[in-house]
Scaffold this motif. Structure first.
Motif, mmCIF file in Angstrom:
data_model
loop_
_atom_site.group_PDB
_atom_site.id
_atom_site.type_symbol
_atom_site.label_atom_id
_atom_site.label_comp_id
_atom_site.label_asym_id
_atom_site.label_seq_id
_atom_site.Cartn_x
_atom_site.Cartn_y
_atom_site.Cartn_z
ATOM 1 N N GLY A 43 0.777 -1.226 0.000
ATOM 2 C CA GLY A 43 0.000 0.000 0.000
ATOM 3 C C GLY A 43 0.807 1.273 0.000
ATOM 4 N N ILE A 44 2.140 1.169 -0.088
ATOM 5 C CA ILE A 44 2.942 2.388 -0.158
ATOM 6 C C ILE A 44 3.918 2.320 -1.322
ATOM 7 C CG2 ILE A 44 2.790 2.821 2.319
ATOM 8 C CD1 ILE A 44 5.795 1.950 2.447
ATOM 9 N N ILE A 45 4.331 3.495 -1.764
ATOM 10 C CA ILE A 45 5.412 3.610 -2.735
ATOM 11 C C ILE A 45 6.278 4.782 -2.299
ATOM 12 C CG2 ILE A 45 4.104 5.087 -4.344
ATOM 13 C CD1 ILE A 45 5.568 3.535 -6.648
ATOM 14 N N LEU A 46 7.568 4.629 -2.415
ATOM 15 C CA LEU A 46 8.510 5.686 -2.051
ATOM 16 C C LEU A 46 8.788 6.566 -3.264
ATOM 17 C CD1 LEU A 46 11.063 3.474 -0.087
ATOM 18 C CD2 LEU A 46 9.243 4.909 0.872
ATOM 19 N N PRO A 47 9.079 7.846 -3.059
ATOM 20 C CA PRO A 47 9.390 8.716 -4.204
ATOM 21 C C PRO A 47 10.544 8.174 -5.051
ATOM 22 C CG PRO A 47 9.136 10.022 -2.210
ATOM 23 C CD PRO A 47 9.095 8.569 -1.798
ATOM 24 N N GLN A 48 11.508 7.540 -4.408
ATOM 25 C CA GLN A 48 12.660 6.989 -5.121
ATOM 26 C C GLN A 48 12.268 5.845 -6.057
ATOM 27 O OE1 GLN A 48 12.324 7.459 -1.854
ATOM 28 N NE2 GLN A 48 14.100 8.534 -1.024
ATOM 29 N N GLN A 49 11.102 5.253 -5.847
ATOM 30 C CA GLN A 49 10.634 4.160 -6.705
ATOM 31 C C GLN A 49 9.879 4.667 -7.929
ATOM 32 O OE1 GLN A 49 8.576 2.262 -3.322
ATOM 33 N NE2 GLN A 49 9.647 0.374 -3.920
ATOM 34 N N ILE A 50 9.619 5.949 -7.982
ATOM 35 C CA ILE A 50 8.864 6.495 -9.109
ATOM 36 C C ILE A 50 9.839 6.865 -10.219
ATOM 37 C CG2 ILE A 50 7.251 8.268 -9.889
ATOM 38 C CD1 ILE A 50 6.179 8.355 -7.026
ATOM 39 N N PHE A 60 -1.890 9.227 -10.980
ATOM 40 C CA PHE A 60 -1.613 9.968 -9.757
ATOM 41 C C PHE A 60 -2.878 10.721 -9.363
ATOM 42 C CE2 PHE A 60 2.563 9.147 -11.347
ATOM 43 C CZ PHE A 60 3.377 9.057 -10.232
ATOM 44 N N VAL A 61 -3.285 10.539 -8.098
ATOM 45 C CA VAL A 61 -4.469 11.211 -7.567
ATOM 46 C C VAL A 61 -4.030 12.110 -6.422
ATOM 47 C CG1 VAL A 61 -6.720 10.944 -6.468
ATOM 48 C CG2 VAL A 61 -5.992 9.314 -8.234
ATOM 49 N N ASP A 62 -4.203 13.402 -6.637
ATOM 50 C CA ASP A 62 -3.900 14.402 -5.621
ATOM 51 C C ASP A 62 -5.112 14.500 -4.701
ATOM 52 O OD1 ASP A 62 -3.376 16.732 -4.145
ATOM 53 O OD2 ASP A 62 -2.384 17.711 -5.843
ATOM 54 N N THR A 63 -4.959 14.100 -3.448
ATOM 55 C CA THR A 63 -6.089 14.056 -2.526
ATOM 56 C C THR A 63 -6.226 15.332 -1.705
ATOM 57 O OG1 THR A 63 -4.780 12.969 -0.796
ATOM 58 C CG2 THR A 63 -5.968 11.534 -2.357
ATOM 59 N N ARG A 64 -5.452 16.342 -2.048
ATOM 60 C CA ARG A 64 -5.558 17.626 -1.350
ATOM 61 C C ARG A 64 -6.744 18.411 -1.887
ATOM 62 N NH1 ARG A 64 -0.049 20.229 -2.616
ATOM 63 N NH2 ARG A 64 -0.736 19.539 -4.671
ATOM 64 N N ASP A 65 -7.025 19.555 -1.287
ATOM 65 C CA ASP A 65 -8.153 20.362 -1.760
ATOM 66 C C ASP A 65 -7.805 21.043 -3.090
ATOM 67 O OD1 ASP A 65 -6.834 22.907 -1.232
ATOM 68 O OD2 ASP A 65 -7.446 22.731 0.857
ATOM 69 N N GLY A 105 1.404 12.580 3.110
ATOM 70 C CA GLY A 105 1.001 11.181 3.065
ATOM 71 C C GLY A 105 -0.066 10.815 4.075
ATOM 72 N N SER A 106 -0.385 11.695 5.007
ATOM 73 C CA SER A 106 -1.334 11.320 6.059
ATOM 74 C C SER A 106 -2.781 11.280 5.567
ATOM 75 C CB SER A 106 -1.204 12.239 7.267
ATOM 76 O OG SER A 106 -1.468 13.574 6.898
ATOM 77 N N LEU A 107 -3.237 12.283 4.833
ATOM 78 C CA LEU A 107 -4.616 12.276 4.326
ATOM 79 C C LEU A 107 -4.790 11.240 3.224
ATOM 80 C CD1 LEU A 107 -5.438 16.089 4.221
ATOM 81 C CD2 LEU A 107 -6.070 14.417 5.971
ATOM 82 N N SER A 108 -3.803 11.135 2.362
ATOM 83 C CA SER A 108 -3.904 10.149 1.286
ATOM 84 C C SER A 108 -3.870 8.728 1.842
ATOM 85 C CB SER A 108 -2.809 10.362 0.241
ATOM 86 O OG SER A 108 -1.532 10.371 0.837
ATOM 87 N N ALA A 109 -3.211 8.519 2.975
ATOM 88 C CA ALA A 109 -3.214 7.192 3.613
ATOM 89 C C ALA A 109 -4.618 6.821 4.062
ATOM 90 C CB ALA A 109 -2.249 7.164 4.794
ATOM 91 N N VAL A 125 -0.116 4.589 -1.495
ATOM 92 C CA VAL A 125 0.123 5.932 -0.974
ATOM 93 C C VAL A 125 1.559 6.326 -1.282
ATOM 94 C CG1 VAL A 125 0.276 7.336 1.131
ATOM 95 C CG2 VAL A 125 -1.501 5.613 0.913
ATOM 96 N N LEU A 126 1.736 7.538 -1.741
ATOM 97 C CA LEU A 126 3.078 8.065 -1.933
ATOM 98 C C LEU A 126 3.630 8.464 -0.566
ATOM 99 C CD1 LEU A 126 5.462 9.005 -3.606
ATOM 100 C CD2 LEU A 126 4.210 11.133 -4.070
ATOM 101 N N GLN A 127 4.540 7.635 -0.057
ATOM 102 C CA GLN A 127 5.150 7.897 1.244
ATOM 103 C C GLN A 127 5.873 9.235 1.175
ATOM 104 O OE1 GLN A 127 4.672 5.441 3.519
ATOM 105 N NE2 GLN A 127 5.628 6.558 5.161
ATOM 106 N N SER A 128 5.628 10.101 2.101
ATOM 107 C CA SER A 128 6.175 11.457 2.226
ATOM 108 C C SER A 128 5.487 12.461 1.303
ATOM 109 C CB SER A 128 7.694 11.509 2.072
ATOM 110 O OG SER A 128 8.099 11.256 0.747
ATOM 111 N N GLY A 129 4.480 12.017 0.554
ATOM 112 C CA GLY A 129 3.610 12.914 -0.188
ATOM 113 C C GLY A 129 4.267 13.744 -1.280
ATOM 114 N N PHE A 130 3.572 14.834 -1.612
ATOM 115 C CA PHE A 130 4.022 15.725 -2.679
ATOM 116 C C PHE A 130 5.384 16.326 -2.362
ATOM 117 C CE2 PHE A 130 3.900 20.054 -4.663
ATOM 118 C CZ PHE A 130 4.050 19.633 -5.978
ATOM 119 N N SER A 131 5.598 16.699 -1.108
ATOM 120 C CA SER A 131 6.889 17.285 -0.747
ATOM 121 C C SER A 131 8.017 16.267 -0.923
ATOM 122 C CB SER A 131 6.864 17.857 0.664
ATOM 123 O OG SER A 131 6.433 16.900 1.593
ATOM 124 N N GLY A 132 7.751 15.008 -0.616
ATOM 125 C CA GLY A 132 8.749 13.960 -0.832
ATOM 126 C C GLY A 132 9.012 13.728 -2.307
#
Length: 141
Positions: A43-50, A60-65, A105-109, A125-132
């Motif tokens: 259920g997770i992926i690290l930015p380094q794996q992308i 990619f689904v941005d779950t922010r507002d 990564g917290s809301l998307s989790a 979930v993208l671990q560490s989110g957009f900033s990561g």
């Protein structure tokens, strides 16, 4: 009022009252089943794996507002706010990797957990989110 009417009304009232409890029990059971059979890092992926291949094949689904999405996002992302993922589940394909992200990564989790319990095993979930992703992604177009 006749005793039979009182008993009928009581039976109906108790039946209506127990329906939410049964639905709650089913939801809890589904979550327990998911959690018991999930691997630790599923259920997770690290930015380094992308890398480029992942970037070009995943959704990619941005779950922010909407405001945050419009300010900056991962190119090609769609915006489905984290609270809306189950209402908009038809927009999330079941046949390709779907990467959910927010800022950290917290809301998307939470959104991914709901989707996985609903049967979408292709959601991560993208671990560490957009900033990561901005800092550590292996590929950025």
């Amino acid at each position: 009022m006749k005793l039979s009417h009182v008993l009928a009304a009581t039976t109906i009232a108790l039946g209506l009252h127990s329906t939410p409890i049964l639905a709650q029990d089913a939801a809890i059971e589904a979550m327990q089943e998911y959690m018991m059979f999930s691997e630790y890092e599923s259920g997770i992926i690290l930015p380094q794996q992308i890398d480029q291949t992942v970037f070009e094949t995943a959704l990619f689904v941005d779950t922010r507002d909407a405001e945050q999405f419009e300010a900056a996002t991962i190119p090609g992302s769609v915006n489905i706010e984290w609270r809306e993922v189950l209402d908009r589940i038809d927009e999330i394909p079941g046949d390709r990797m779907t990467i959910l992200f927010c800022n950290t990564g917290s809301l998307s989790a939470q959104a991914a957990f709901a989707l996985r319990v609903a049967g979408r095993t292709n959601v991560v979930v993208l671990q560490s989110g957009f900033s990561g992703w901005e800092k550590d992604a292996a590929f950025k177009p």
